[in-house]
Design a protein around this motif. Structure first.
Motif, PDB file in Angstrom:
ATOM      1  N   ASN A 125      59.701 -14.545 -10.275  1.00  0.00           N
ATOM      2  CA  ASN A 125      60.987 -14.575  -9.597  1.00  0.00           C
ATOM      3  C   ASN A 125      61.700 -13.224  -9.704  1.00  0.00           C
ATOM      4  O   ASN A 125      62.311 -12.754  -8.737  1.00  0.00           O
ATOM      5  CB  ASN A 125      61.852 -15.680 -10.206  1.00  0.00           C
ATOM      6  N   VAL A 126      61.587 -12.588 -10.867  1.00  0.00           N
ATOM      7  CA  VAL A 126      62.169 -11.251 -11.043  1.00  0.00           C
ATOM      8  C   VAL A 126      61.499 -10.248 -10.101  1.00  0.00           C
ATOM      9  O   VAL A 126      62.155  -9.390  -9.508  1.00  0.00           O
ATOM     10  CB  VAL A 126      62.046 -10.800 -12.511  1.00  0.00           C
ATOM     11  N   ALA A 127      60.178 -10.364  -9.938  1.00  0.00           N
ATOM     12  CA  ALA A 127      59.453  -9.463  -9.029  1.00  0.00           C
ATOM     13  C   ALA A 127      59.920  -9.658  -7.588  1.00  0.00           C
ATOM     14  O   ALA A 127      60.138  -8.676  -6.856  1.00  0.00           O
ATOM     15  CB  ALA A 127      57.958  -9.712  -9.147  1.00  0.00           C
ATOM     16  N   LEU A 128      60.086 -10.905  -7.161  1.00  0.00           N
ATOM     17  CA  LEU A 128      60.592 -11.158  -5.809  1.00  0.00           C
ATOM     18  C   LEU A 128      62.019 -10.652  -5.652  1.00  0.00           C
ATOM     19  O   LEU A 128      62.388 -10.117  -4.596  1.00  0.00           O
ATOM     20  CB  LEU A 128      60.533 -12.661  -5.506  1.00  0.00           C
ATOM     21  N   GLY A 129      62.816 -10.808  -6.699  1.00  0.00           N
ATOM     22  CA  GLY A 129      64.180 -10.294  -6.652  1.00  0.00           C
ATOM     23  C   GLY A 129      64.223  -8.785  -6.537  1.00  0.00           C
ATOM     24  O   GLY A 129      65.046  -8.231  -5.792  1.00  0.00           O
ATOM     25  N   ALA A 130      63.328  -8.095  -7.255  1.00  0.00           N
ATOM     26  CA  ALA A 130      63.278  -6.634  -7.177  1.00  0.00           C
ATOM     27  C   ALA A 130      62.928  -6.184  -5.766  1.00  0.00           C
ATOM     28  O   ALA A 130      63.542  -5.253  -5.215  1.00  0.00           O
ATOM     29  CB  ALA A 130      62.267  -6.093  -8.187  1.00  0.00           C
ATOM     30  N   LEU A 131      61.941  -6.850  -5.145  1.00  0.00           N
ATOM     31  CA  LEU A 131      61.566  -6.505  -3.776  1.00  0.00           C
ATOM     32  C   LEU A 131      62.696  -6.811  -2.801  1.00  0.00           C
ATOM     33  O   LEU A 131      62.989  -6.015  -1.898  1.00  0.00           O
ATOM     34  CB  LEU A 131      60.300  -7.262  -3.375  1.00  0.00           C
ATOM     35  N   GLY A 132      63.351  -7.954  -2.969  1.00  0.00           N
ATOM     36  CA  GLY A 132      64.449  -8.314  -2.080  1.00  0.00           C
ATOM     37  C   GLY A 132      65.634  -7.369  -2.196  1.00  0.00           C
ATOM     38  O   GLY A 132      66.192  -6.916  -1.183  1.00  0.00           O
ATOM     39  N   PHE A 133      66.027  -7.040  -3.434  1.00  0.00           N
ATOM     40  CA  PHE A 133      67.126  -6.097  -3.627  1.00  0.00           C
ATOM     41  C   PHE A 133      66.770  -4.725  -3.057  1.00  0.00           C
ATOM     42  O   PHE A 133      67.603  -4.059  -2.438  1.00  0.00           O
ATOM     43  CB  PHE A 133      67.457  -5.965  -5.116  1.00  0.00           C
TER      44      PHE A 133
END
Length: 213
Positions: A125-133
């Motif tokens: 989830n943190v990885a997806l958040g990093a890509l989204g941000f």
């Protein structure tokens, strides 16, 4: 991307400043909950983590286009296609935020305890958040760089765009804290992936028009 990595390495003070920001914010959170032994309740732990990561992302990505001079942008214009510029910026910022997020998560777990029961789901989830941000803020940074009061414009445009993504990230991380299986978060994760793909696609299509302005 290689150019951005080299610039980041030459300006290590900026990277160290971001790490210092994350570390000091986590320590302030620890002091705030020192009455409870330094360990906040799980909902507060989750909310504080994403607040720290959000503001770290804004500070890290803001300089993506804002540090580029008009002469350098004109030089890029003669060398590469605009799609290559925006995709390289998104990829670089995603790697930067992923490293910053994982480092912040490790420090957060070390100082404020580890209430996460499903660690692989939380890290994904943190990885997806990093890509989204990274994708959202990179496009906003490109828009803000064309304005005079760019830092204020980036904050005004960036935060409303990231609210839907942030709500999904908090929901998935709460499921990870509660130890729920992957299936319970599958729809939210797919929505996050779809949002990331949409933002990257919109950046790919619209950035050439911004590039020419």
């Amino acid at each position: 991307m290689i150019k951005d990595f080299r610039l980041e390495w030459r300006q290590r003070a900026a990277l160290n400043g971001m790490l210092l920001y994350v570390g000091s914010t986590v320590f302030v959170c620890y002091l705030s909950f020192s009455v409870r032994g330094g360990i906040p309740p799980a909902p507060a732990w989750n909310a504080l983590f994403w607040i720290i990561l959000l503001f770290s992302a804004v500070n890290a990505v803001a300089k993506g286009f804002l540090q580029e001079s008009r002469g350098r942008m004109l030089y890029y214009y003669t060398l590469v296609r605009p799609q290559a510029v925006i995709l390289a910026k998104i990829a670089y910022n995603a790697l930067l935020l992923l490293g910053l997020g994982l480092a912040g998560l490790g420090l957060y777990l070390l100082i404020l305890g580890n209430p996460v029961q499903n660690v692989p789901l939380f890290v994904g989830n943190v990885a997806l958040g990093a890509l989204g941000f990274a994708s959202t803020l990179t496009l906003v940074s490109g828009i803000a760089a064309k304005a005079s009061n760019s830092n204020t414009l980036m904050a005004v445009l960036g935060f409303p765009l990231m609210i839907p993504m942030l709500l999904l990230l908090i929901k998935v991380s709460k499921n990870a804290l509660d130890g729920l299986e992957f299936e319970a978060s599958q729809s939210s994760l797919l929505t996050l992936v779809a949002l990331n793909m949409i933002v990257v696609a919109v950046s790919y299509v619209l950035f050439p028009f911004l590039w020419r302005s």
